[in-house]
Design a protein around this motif. Sequence first.
Motif, PDB file in Angstrom:
ATOM      1  N   SER A  85       0.842  -1.193   0.000  1.00  0.00           N
ATOM      2  CA  SER A  85       0.000   0.000   0.000  1.00  0.00           C
ATOM      3  C   SER A  85       0.876   1.241   0.000  1.00  0.00           C
ATOM      4  CB  SER A  85      -0.913   0.026   1.235  1.00  0.00           C
ATOM      5  OG  SER A  85      -0.182   0.363   2.399  1.00  0.00           O
ATOM      6  N   LYS A  86       0.320   2.343  -0.511  1.00  0.00           N
ATOM      7  CA  LYS A  86       1.039   3.611  -0.534  1.00  0.00           C
ATOM      8  C   LYS A  86       1.312   4.090   0.884  1.00  0.00           C
ATOM      9  CE  LYS A  86      -0.899   5.272  -4.920  1.00  0.00           C
ATOM     10  NZ  LYS A  86      -1.736   6.313  -5.559  1.00  0.00           N
ATOM     11  N   ASP A  87       0.310   3.942   1.745  1.00  0.00           N
ATOM     12  CA  ASP A  87       0.474   4.420   3.123  1.00  0.00           C
ATOM     13  C   ASP A  87       1.668   3.763   3.799  1.00  0.00           C
ATOM     14  OD1 ASP A  87      -1.694   6.069   2.864  1.00  0.00           O
ATOM     15  OD2 ASP A  87      -3.118   4.693   3.796  1.00  0.00           O
ATOM     16  N   ASP A  88       1.809   2.455   3.594  1.00  0.00           N
ATOM     17  CA  ASP A  88       2.922   1.743   4.223  1.00  0.00           C
ATOM     18  C   ASP A  88       4.274   2.223   3.676  1.00  0.00           C
ATOM     19  OD1 ASP A  88       1.168   0.305   5.748  1.00  0.00           O
ATOM     20  OD2 ASP A  88       1.233  -1.506   4.522  1.00  0.00           O
ATOM     21  N   GLU A  89       4.324   2.445   2.355  1.00  0.00           N
ATOM     22  CA  GLU A  89       5.577   2.884   1.756  1.00  0.00           C
ATOM     23  C   GLU A  89       5.986   4.256   2.272  1.00  0.00           C
ATOM     24  OE1 GLU A  89       7.732   3.707  -2.591  1.00  0.00           O
ATOM     25  OE2 GLU A  89       5.574   3.303  -2.517  1.00  0.00           O
ATOM     26  N   TYR A  90       5.053   5.211   2.257  1.00  0.00           N
ATOM     27  CA  TYR A  90       5.383   6.568   2.688  1.00  0.00           C
ATOM     28  C   TYR A  90       5.666   6.635   4.186  1.00  0.00           C
ATOM     29  CZ  TYR A  90       3.953   7.968  -1.970  1.00  0.00           C
ATOM     30  OH  TYR A  90       3.870   8.105  -3.329  1.00  0.00           O
ATOM     31  N   SER A  91       4.981   5.825   4.952  1.00  0.00           N
ATOM     32  CA  SER A  91       5.232   5.778   6.396  1.00  0.00           C
ATOM     33  C   SER A  91       6.648   5.264   6.668  1.00  0.00           C
ATOM     34  CB  SER A  91       4.192   4.879   7.073  1.00  0.00           C
ATOM     35  OG  SER A  91       4.451   4.767   8.449  1.00  0.00           O
ATOM     36  N   TYR A  92       7.060   4.253   5.909  1.00  0.00           N
ATOM     37  CA  TYR A  92       8.415   3.684   6.050  1.00  0.00           C
ATOM     38  C   TYR A  92       9.473   4.748   5.738  1.00  0.00           C
ATOM     39  CZ  TYR A  92      12.557   0.912   4.742  1.00  0.00           C
ATOM     40  OH  TYR A  92      13.834   0.416   4.626  1.00  0.00           O
ATOM     41  N   ILE A  93       9.286   5.441   4.604  1.00  0.00           N
ATOM     42  CA  ILE A  93      10.280   6.441   4.185  1.00  0.00           C
ATOM     43  C   ILE A  93      10.340   7.595   5.180  1.00  0.00           C
ATOM     44  CG2 ILE A  93      10.882   8.104   2.384  1.00  0.00           C
ATOM     45  CD1 ILE A  93       9.495   6.164   0.384  1.00  0.00           C
ATOM     46  N   ALA A  94       9.160   8.126   5.539  1.00  0.00           N
ATOM     47  CA  ALA A  94       9.123   9.262   6.467  1.00  0.00           C
ATOM     48  C   ALA A  94       9.739   8.888   7.812  1.00  0.00           C
ATOM     49  CB  ALA A  94       7.686   9.746   6.652  1.00  0.00           C
ATOM     50  N   GLY A  95       9.474   7.664   8.281  1.00  0.00           N
ATOM     51  CA  GLY A  95      10.032   7.212   9.555  1.00  0.00           C
ATOM     52  C   GLY A  95      11.546   7.140   9.516  1.00  0.00           C
ATOM     53  N   HIS A  96      12.098   6.629   8.418  1.00  0.00           N
ATOM     54  CA  HIS A  96      13.554   6.538   8.293  1.00  0.00           C
ATOM     55  C   HIS A  96      14.188   7.931   8.186  1.00  0.00           C
ATOM     56  CE1 HIS A  96      13.451   2.210   7.985  1.00  0.00           C
ATOM     57  NE2 HIS A  96      14.743   2.167   7.728  1.00  0.00           N
ATOM     58  N   ILE A  97      13.528   8.829   7.478  1.00  0.00           N
ATOM     59  CA  ILE A  97      14.050  10.196   7.383  1.00  0.00           C
ATOM     60  C   ILE A  97      14.061  10.848   8.772  1.00  0.00           C
ATOM     61  CG2 ILE A  97      13.536  12.515   6.508  1.00  0.00           C
ATOM     62  CD1 ILE A  97      12.595  11.194   3.906  1.00  0.00           C
ATOM     63  N   GLU A  98      12.988  10.633   9.512  1.00  0.00           N
ATOM     64  CA  GLU A  98      12.917  11.181  10.872  1.00  0.00           C
ATOM     65  C   GLU A  98      14.064  10.655  11.733  1.00  0.00           C
ATOM     66  OE1 GLU A  98       9.483  11.841  14.267  1.00  0.00           O
ATOM     67  OE2 GLU A  98       9.572   9.906  13.225  1.00  0.00           O
ATOM     68  N   ASN A  99      14.347   9.370  11.621  1.00  0.00           N
ATOM     69  CA  ASN A  99      15.432   8.778  12.416  1.00  0.00           C
ATOM     70  C   ASN A  99      16.803   9.330  12.008  1.00  0.00           C
ATOM     71  OD1 ASN A  99      13.679   7.188  13.912  1.00  0.00           O
ATOM     72  ND2 ASN A  99      13.809   5.453  12.489  1.00  0.00           N
ATOM     73  N   LEU A 100      16.998   9.530  10.702  1.00  0.00           N
ATOM     74  CA  LEU A 100      18.265  10.097  10.232  1.00  0.00           C
ATOM     75  C   LEU A 100      18.496  11.489  10.825  1.00  0.00           C
ATOM     76  CD1 LEU A 100      18.280   9.090   6.443  1.00  0.00           C
ATOM     77  CD2 LEU A 100      19.950   8.372   8.159  1.00  0.00           C
ATOM     78  N   ILE A 101      17.435  12.290  10.831  1.00  0.00           N
ATOM     79  CA  ILE A 101      17.550  13.652  11.363  1.00  0.00           C
ATOM     80  C   ILE A 101      17.800  13.617  12.869  1.00  0.00           C
ATOM     81  CG2 ILE A 101      16.286  15.813  11.725  1.00  0.00           C
ATOM     82  CD1 ILE A 101      14.933  15.294   9.000  1.00  0.00           C
ATOM     83  N   LYS A 102      17.124  12.700  13.559  1.00  0.00           N
ATOM     84  CA  LYS A 102      17.357  12.564  15.004  1.00  0.00           C
ATOM     85  C   LYS A 102      18.789  12.153  15.303  1.00  0.00           C
ATOM     86  CE  LYS A 102      12.626  11.445  16.467  1.00  0.00           C
ATOM     87  NZ  LYS A 102      11.718  10.366  16.969  1.00  0.00           N
ATOM     88  N   ASP A 103      19.408  11.423  14.369  1.00  0.00           N
ATOM     89  CA  ASP A 103      20.787  10.978  14.554  1.00  0.00           C
ATOM     90  C   ASP A 103      21.812  12.046  14.164  1.00  0.00           C
ATOM     91  OD1 ASP A 103      19.933   8.551  15.502  1.00  0.00           O
ATOM     92  OD2 ASP A 103      20.111   7.519  13.565  1.00  0.00           O
ATOM     93  N   GLY A 104      21.304  13.226  13.799  1.00  0.00           N
ATOM     94  CA  GLY A 104      22.213  14.334  13.501  1.00  0.00           C
ATOM     95  C   GLY A 104      22.381  14.680  12.047  1.00  0.00           C
ATOM     96  N   CYS A 105      21.682  14.010  11.156  1.00  0.00           N
ATOM     97  CA  CYS A 105      21.793  14.304   9.721  1.00  0.00           C
ATOM     98  C   CYS A 105      21.015  15.586   9.393  1.00  0.00           C
ATOM     99  CB  CYS A 105      21.243  13.128   8.911  1.00  0.00           C
ATOM    100  SG  CYS A 105      21.297  13.393   7.134  1.00  0.00           S
ATOM    101  N   ALA A 106      21.602  16.490   8.649  1.00  0.00           N
ATOM    102  CA  ALA A 106      20.903  17.711   8.224  1.00  0.00           C
ATOM    103  C   ALA A 106      19.850  17.343   7.184  1.00  0.00           C
ATOM    104  CB  ALA A 106      21.898  18.708   7.644  1.00  0.00           C
ATOM    105  N   PRO A 107      18.654  17.927   7.265  1.00  0.00           N
ATOM    106  CA  PRO A 107      17.584  17.580   6.306  1.00  0.00           C
ATOM    107  C   PRO A 107      18.004  17.716   4.852  1.00  0.00           C
ATOM    108  CG  PRO A 107      16.700  18.885   8.104  1.00  0.00           C
ATOM    109  CD  PRO A 107      18.193  18.886   8.276  1.00  0.00           C
ATOM    110  N   GLU A 108      18.810  18.741   4.547  1.00  0.00           N
ATOM    111  CA  GLU A 108      19.198  18.973   3.151  1.00  0.00           C
ATOM    112  C   GLU A 108      20.187  17.945   2.616  1.00  0.00           C
ATOM    113  OE1 GLU A 108      21.134  21.846   5.999  1.00  0.00           O
ATOM    114  OE2 GLU A 108      19.073  21.327   5.443  1.00  0.00           O
TER     115      GLU A 108
END
Length: 946
Positions: free
Chosen positions: A621-644
């Motif tokens: 499903s689309k919801d599952d795919e976008y939730s997976y991507i958004a969650g990983h991006i959130e974790n990267l930023i929490k680990d100190g990665c700059a959004p850009e």
Amino acid sequence: MKVKRSSEFRGRNWCAKAREYDGLSLTKAKNNQYDNAIIAKEIIIGYLKGKYKLSQIRDLVSQGIESDYVLEKEGEARQERLVKIITRACRSERRTPSFPSAKELEFDDYIVQVAPDVVFDNGDSLDLVIYRAGKPNVTMNGTKRDHSVKQCLELYFLLEYGKSLLTDGEVKTVRANYYFLRKNTDSDNKAQFDTDFFSSTGDNIVYLEQTCVGGSTSLTELDKNFRDLLEQYAAGDECTEEDCKRCIWNPSCHYVATPEHLIQKTHTAKGKIVPSEAQRQVISFRKGICRVNAAAGSGKTECVTERVAQMIQEGVKPSEILCITFTDAGAREMKERISLKCAGRGIHISGDDIYAMTFNSFAYQIVRDQYQVCGFTKPPMVIDDVRNAVIITQILDDNPVQGLDYVNYTMDMPACKGALSCVAKVFETLQVEGIDPKTDDAVERLLAAIPEYQRFLSTSSTEQIIGLYETYVKRLKEDNLIRFADQEPFMFQILSKYPDYLDAYGFKHIIIDEFQDSNSIQLETMRHLMGTKSFESLIVVGDDSQAIYGFRHTSPQNIIHFFDKLGIQGQDIYLTENRRSTPEIIDFANKINDLNANKVEKKMDPIRGSGRKPIVRGFHSKDDEYSYIAGHIENLIKDGCAPEEIAFIAFKKTELMRLGAELSKLGIPWVLKNPMPFTENMKVKAALSLAEAFWQPEAEELYFNYLSAKYEGDIFDKLSIEAIQSEVKEMRDIFLYIDYKEIPFQREIFHDLLEKIKGEDEIYSSFLYMVYANEDLQSELEYIKNFQRFGGKAAKKMEQDYQGVVLTTAHSSKGLEWNHVFASLTGFDSKTAHISTHQEEREELRRLIFVTATRARDELFITGQYVAYGKKDDRTYNQFLRECFEILDEAYNPVDPMEDMKKDARKKRARDRRLANAAPGVREMTAKEKEEYHRLTRNSYQLSLV
């Protein structure tokens, strides 16, 4: 108690936030749709009152409609449709109407003003009617607020009004009705227009019904449900997205601010980069012809710019070097790099001294210099979508084409192609495909080139449009306008008259970057450049693995068979060292490229040390795919990665916006790197409102829109209601009396207001550039008015860097790089890509995946939905996602393990619905009872007695 009209209990009025601003009362801007709805209602009520006759309707519509139509034929078509729907409503009504006056009814904390348009007493029933323009957006059986009769407070208040008309003890069925003037089944095709207003075919009548007793004060279940709904209204709730868009406060509540510019960090020197042997060969090349096969991340731009800087240091004049690249952004980058390299050598030259441009820019420069040869009276300007639409509209005004859709004139949707879209597409195709309108097979060739338009274009209408093409081309020349695709053909017209023309430039060294994206016309341009007296060297640089613009008639064949196509000999240099990505990402990209047959045999070689293996994930499903991507991006930023440092790359813009919504929920900033429609920019919207104020100076809504942009969407936080009213009044006074000022002063005031909200918004700045290109205020205002009408597709890509996660399509990602890339393959696959004869399309899509993958420096996440298309029992799975699973040696299992559970759940819901609709006391038989029933009825038959 609060006094409100019954119509105020739907739409945006549910929004609690909007009610906070009720103290700010603004007059709204008018539009033709609103005016036409009022006209239709007034004519119908006038007819029912005996004021008008059926024979007068056409004249009444003609007198009442605003004559603000750019196209006469379109105005006629819209008037004709309005006449048809009004006549149908009037002719079909045979009951005796009454027109009772408005009443104020008390409900809890509200006094509600209720006024039906008309009431019909049918003896045992009473119909109260509100006429509404357009097609039905309310249903009898739905559950959506405002869009279901069971969730529509306005209809309930109308029902209560009907009860109040009954005498004590009188029993009648009371119906509160919406009569929608258009039906869902209505078409401008006469055969599909239902002439009976009251037939159920189009579901244009919806109602709330109750048997009522006059004078009764007892509350029924229906009353209780609506009183509960009224309590929800009083408490406040969110309005729907559609209502939100129409809300007068939308420019403030949903203001999209310009992204913050990214401040580039100053990097300390890491020592001089030592070029490889292949790179040294490119840098030192001086004489002859050279093809550079440059892999992704191989430093080709560094080599090219270093070569130019060294040649300038050796004494070659900047004007003797021509650098051709694929985009304006690429040309700007090339100029900047060369200038910096020269400055490091103590040579001071500006970007203006360097000839770096696109093929089209080069051709356009020649055409502007020799415009008279091409038949222009002054240097031509490249036409934009707006001016193009205006010219086509004016031609169609004088030459109506039978069979086109003029009612939906500007519409360009898969299900409804308007007249403008069809004609513009035909004219574009004739030019791009090189079809001679005068040949016998012109219609056949044209329709074959645009199969998606064939259902909207008959042979007859296509012949008519083709017949207008010469008029269109002549009009462009008269107005000194040139199409983007005309620049190179006009250049060849000049070169054919003056074969030695290019000698005057004195180019010795020619560099063509991104050569895999060249076309046959550009190949011919290159021949002319090589034929000049001053010519000494040519380098073409490109990578057939990154040829992704087939839809623009480019072909990787030009670089694959470069020497054969030109009939020359030269040197090949391969830049295969990838300095960008990890070996694991490079290995994946190489294997994607290996799946293609039509290519130059080469592989990228990694320079960097080992990193993480690419990750591939499939979803149901689309919801599952976008939730997976958004969650990983959130974790990267929490680990100190700059959004850009993070990018999401997909095939379609709609996919980007979907992920953007997910990121916004998480409070993560993001920026779109795709071309942005001007009409989605908040400051452009403000400018459009400001221009409209010249025609509607009393419409205070227009000034609020402008002020919302002036205060960056924080107008209610920065100003009190009184202060907003004061600023609105001040602007209103300016425009109410602006006609008393001299035209140049009016323009000065207008420009000053436009500039005040400019800031660093590059999209808005580009819009102002187009506006200011007009010669006077009247021309500017006409251009803006036409922009509102025709500029929906006009867009510009943001070139600067901004803070936030980057969302971009695969095509727009080319030439960029990020540390972490999330690549969705959901939109890559389609029915056409599975057709056996479409090998080239599949190969280009793989090249697009190759480009996407090689944007990643450190981490690559590949995601996608398993199902490409098809129904539940006939699904086709995403072939490109499967290939990625196989390349990465991951288990590929596209079958949804939850599918059986979902089927069982659907069956249970269906069974529950059947039981809910069954007679009281009825239940479904058990399995044992069913078996016994079938045993007893075996070999029996049913006898019907009449």
